[in-house]
Design a protein around this motif. Structure first.
Motif, PDB file in Angstrom:
ATOM      1  N   UNK A 172       0.838  -1.210   0.000  1.00  0.00           N
ATOM      2  CA  UNK A 172       0.000   0.000   0.000  1.00  0.00           C
ATOM      3  C   UNK A 172       0.869   1.254   0.000  1.00  0.00           C
ATOM      4  N   UNK A 173       0.477   2.180  -0.807  1.00  0.00           N
ATOM      5  CA  UNK A 173       1.224   3.433  -0.909  1.00  0.00           C
ATOM      6  C   UNK A 173       0.740   4.384   0.191  1.00  0.00           C
ATOM      7  N   UNK A 174       1.649   5.149   0.696  1.00  0.00           N
ATOM      8  CA  UNK A 174       1.214   6.101   1.731  1.00  0.00           C
ATOM      9  C   UNK A 174       0.295   7.165   1.117  1.00  0.00           C
ATOM     10  N   UNK A 175      -0.665   7.576   1.879  1.00  0.00           N
ATOM     11  CA  UNK A 175      -1.589   8.621   1.412  1.00  0.00           C
ATOM     12  C   UNK A 175      -0.988   9.982   1.711  1.00  0.00           C
ATOM     13  N   UNK A 176      -1.424  10.956   0.971  1.00  0.00           N
ATOM     14  CA  UNK A 176      -0.924  12.325   1.172  1.00  0.00           C
ATOM     15  C   UNK A 176      -1.558  12.910   2.419  1.00  0.00           C
ATOM     16  N   UNK A 177      -0.749  13.524   3.226  1.00  0.00           N
ATOM     17  CA  UNK A 177      -1.274  14.208   4.394  1.00  0.00           C
ATOM     18  C   UNK A 177      -1.507  15.673   4.076  1.00  0.00           C
ATOM     19  N   UNK A 178      -2.501  16.154   4.645  1.00  0.00           N
ATOM     20  CA  UNK A 178      -2.776  17.586   4.455  1.00  0.00           C
ATOM     21  C   UNK A 178      -1.940  18.378   5.432  1.00  0.00           C
ATOM     22  N   UNK A 179      -1.456  19.497   4.955  1.00  0.00           N
ATOM     23  CA  UNK A 179      -0.670  20.384   5.818  1.00  0.00           C
ATOM     24  C   UNK A 179      -1.619  21.149   6.717  1.00  0.00           C
ATOM     25  N   UNK A 180      -1.382  21.219   7.996  1.00  0.00           N
ATOM     26  CA  UNK A 180      -2.262  22.000   8.878  1.00  0.00           C
ATOM     27  C   UNK A 180      -2.059  23.476   8.845  1.00  0.00           C
TER      28      UNK A 180
END
Length: 119
Positions: A111-119
């Motif tokens: 599984x590929x890591x998902x993109x995290x949103x910048x806070x």
């Protein structure tokens, strides 16, 4: 055609046919004797040394030389059969092992890591 030409042609034809049957070709020999025939090269050394001096006939029914090795005994045959059975068992085991390795399921994709949103 004149009668002489027909007789000459027939004689030449018969000489060629007779030459094919006897192993000697008078027409070829005639041309070779006057220098118009093919030039024959001597046989190479390895050919001349491997052939007998006289090739008049092929001996049929004459006994050949005996075997250079003695026949195997019953114990030697059983030992050879046992060796072949052992080789067959090893090959079958290796084939079974290879088929088991080839029957494994394909690995699951990573599984590929998902993109995290910048806070």
């Amino acid at each position: 055609m004149s009668r002489i030409k027909i007789v000459g042609f027939t004689a030449l034809l018969m000489a060629n046919v007779a030459g094919c049957a006897e192993g000697s070709n008078p027409t070829r020999d005639l041309f070779a004797s006057v220098g118009a025939g093919p030039k024959t090269a001597p046989a190479p050394d390895f050919v001349a040394s491997s052939r007998p001096a006289s090739l008049d006939y092929m001996p049929i029914g004459t006994p050949q030389a005996g075997r250079s090795t003695a026949a195997r005994t019953a114990d030697e045959i059983k030992a050879a059969e046992a060796e072949l059975d052992a080789i067959r068992a090893r090959n079958e085991a290796a084939g079974k092992s290879a088929s088991e390795l080839g029957g494994t399921p394909a690995p699951q994709p990573i599984p590929l890591p998902t993109k995290r949103k910048n806070p």
